[in-house]
Design a protein around this motif. Sequence first.
Motif, short mmCIF file in Angstrom:
data_model
loop_
_atom_site.label_atom_id
_atom_site.label_comp_id
_atom_site.label_asym_id
_atom_site.label_seq_id
_atom_site.Cartn_x
_atom_site.Cartn_y
_atom_site.Cartn_z
N MET A 194 0.85 -1.20 0.00
CA MET A 194 0.00 0.00 0.00
C MET A 194 0.88 1.24 0.00
O MET A 194 1.62 1.48 0.95
N ASN A 195 0.79 2.00 -1.06
CA ASN A 195 1.62 3.21 -1.16
C ASN A 195 0.92 4.38 -0.51
O ASN A 195 -0.28 4.37 -0.27
N GLU A 196 1.69 5.40 -0.28
CA GLU A 196 1.11 6.61 0.27
C GLU A 196 0.13 7.18 -0.74
O GLU A 196 0.33 7.11 -1.95
N PHE A 197 -0.95 7.77 -0.23
CA PHE A 197 -1.96 8.30 -1.12
C PHE A 197 -2.45 9.63 -0.57
O PHE A 197 -2.76 9.74 0.61
N LEU A 244 -5.33 12.46 -0.81
CA LEU A 244 -6.66 12.79 -1.31
C LEU A 244 -6.63 14.27 -1.66
O LEU A 244 -6.59 15.12 -0.77
N PRO A 300 -18.33 5.65 -8.88
CA PRO A 300 -17.22 6.60 -8.99
C PRO A 300 -16.39 6.54 -10.27
O PRO A 300 -16.09 7.58 -10.86
N LEU A 301 -16.02 5.34 -10.71
CA LEU A 301 -15.18 5.28 -11.90
C LEU A 301 -15.92 5.83 -13.12
O LEU A 301 -15.36 6.57 -13.93
N ALA A 341 -20.30 8.93 -2.49
CA ALA A 341 -19.04 8.46 -3.07
C ALA A 341 -18.86 9.04 -4.47
O ALA A 341 -17.76 9.43 -4.87
N LEU A 357 -17.80 12.57 -4.03
CA LEU A 357 -16.39 12.63 -3.67
C LEU A 357 -15.51 12.47 -4.90
O LEU A 357 -14.55 13.21 -5.11
N ALA A 358 -15.85 11.50 -5.74
CA ALA A 358 -15.06 11.27 -6.96
C ALA A 358 -15.12 12.49 -7.87
O ALA A 358 -14.10 12.90 -8.44
N GLN A 389 -12.96 15.20 -6.43
CA GLN A 389 -11.56 14.87 -6.67
C GLN A 389 -11.17 15.19 -8.12
O GLN A 389 -10.04 15.57 -8.40
N ALA A 390 -12.13 14.98 -9.01
CA ALA A 390 -11.87 15.25 -10.43
C ALA A 390 -11.94 16.74 -10.74
O ALA A 390 -11.82 17.14 -11.89
N SER A 410 -13.73 17.24 5.48
CA SER A 410 -12.55 16.87 4.68
C SER A 410 -11.79 18.10 4.24
O SER A 410 -10.97 18.05 3.32
#
Lengths: 311, 311
Positions: free
Chosen positions: B1-4, B6, B189-190, B221, B224-225, B228-229, B266
């Motif tokens: 698990m890499n750093e992520f 948001l 979301p996708l 959700a 949120l997506a 983020q976009a 957030s």
Amino acid sequence: MNEFDLVLPSEVDVREVGMRDGLQLEAPVPLAAKLEMLEALVATGVRRIEATSFVSPKAVPALADADQVAAELARWPGVHWSALVANERGAVRAVDAGVADLEYVVSAADGHSRANAGRSTAEAVAAVGEIARLAHAAGGSLEVIIATAWDCPFDGRTPIARTVDVARAAVTAGADQLCLGDTIGTTTPLRVVQMLDAVRRACPGIPLGVHFHDTRGTGQANALAAVQAGVTQLDASIGGLGGCPFAPGASGNIATEELVYMLEESGVRTGLDLDALLVAARATERAVGHELPSSLYRAGGRSVPRALDAR
Amino acid sequence: MNEFDLVLPSEVDVREVGMRDGLQLEAPVPLAAKLEMLEALVATGVRRIEATSFVSPKAVPALADADQVAAELARWPGVHWSALVANERGAVRAVDAGVADLEYVVSAADGHSRANAGRSTAEAVAAVGEIARLAHAAGGSLEVIIATAWDCPFDGRTPIARTVDVARAAVTAGADQLCLGDTIGTTTPLRVVQMLDAVRRACPGIPLGVHFHDTRGTGQANALAAVQAGVTQLDASIGGLGGCPFAPGASGNIATEELVYMLEESGVRTGLDLDALLVAARATERAVGHELPSSLYRAGGRSVPRALDAR
């Protein structure tokens, strides 16, 4: 607005917690109805199920039949079963009943720890070593679930350092795996990824799952953020069962079928079948005798347009 | 698990659609109760409110008082008001009533367009030019809301190219702004970010908002997506009002208070006050006479731990 890629893992591993976290506050469900629920849950394709908890029957009458439930699990050999224990006594009972993969809850906040388990966080952490020893001696493993990882109904916000300290102490004492619980359903996406990042730095290489409640409508968004952050172990409860008794009408755990729908439709494999989940939610609704909070279940599987199903 | 990380915008602009999308399928609410709702909504700090729609009173009896509502809006000069229109006739009515910022819905899917508006998508698109002209002549603007942007209850999935074509045609015909609507609450979301990316490429420089429903638990959700976009214009409805009449019990629009809670916690400023939103939800519940779907509202503002409120 720049281009943005939603980066998600190719698959995740969902743990069904409806049998434990979902049922624990319900009026006791007869064993036969529980077995119908289990049969329906196994048919969804889920690979991990939290079967019950070995706790005081007085404290949790709904799960007083833990031994009888455990005795039936061999019917479904393909499933990875786990059970929650509240102390060393519970761990002995679980192992004797044939369940060696244990979960043990430590509340990161003292206020919740005392109200829920009658002892401080430090006292709860002190039991991890012996419970881990019991699990390992039986060939199993121990997952420590850190409750009130983000917020406590008594103490307010849980400092990140406090949750990290509990995580580190649990691993040092022998926990094989960790799970962060948003016990009262208050956390939000940014706080989710901040906490995950801090715990991972403190406990590198330790599998880390998440357990969200949907009490304020943020559960699935939190799950999305966690999955984006690389988490692949998520708890969910069929039908969203598991509401807080002190907030009537409020949703409980994130609903398994909603999580699976969101992820599968976003290209993340779960191994769970949506239609089978709706059948399992129906069995659950029959078992508990009241409406489930899941929006997806209430909207009805068949109202998903046919062309989507046929995909 | 890499750093992520948001990555979220520092602020977003929420449009309250409870007065229109929320009320349109309810039994008609008396004007006095609507004005109480409006008063409470304005007090939340929201800067954009969809006030009503100028459509056939026979088709939408709940909004038959559009002219009367419009006549009251001058009470609250700080708010940017808009109204939905279904055709040129409605645009003339809206402008005459003093509302020049118009929204016009085009269903990307023919099936929904015919069922909802009695004409094909192409026929609906053909009206954009004249409605834009009417809005512009009155000093206003036109936003085209693309309904069934992702899925249609009749036609199934809407191809991305189809939604993009509608977006491009609307802008060419004079639309100043676009909004993508997940009319039946099925997107995830996708698919949200894929569609946003495609529409932005086709219509560079055109403001683009999103309108999500929470019918399957994915609304927040998806929001949120979208955020983020890079999307900063989001529709939401107080209390989650606006359920589909064909799916009893199912949640409707995403709830304004849940969206605000998720984003503010957030670190994304909305300008809306959570306590004031809960007061507005109470006014809304009184106005419609039934329980609202919002989980946050049902959980109760006061059950948010004090330490969180005091932040």
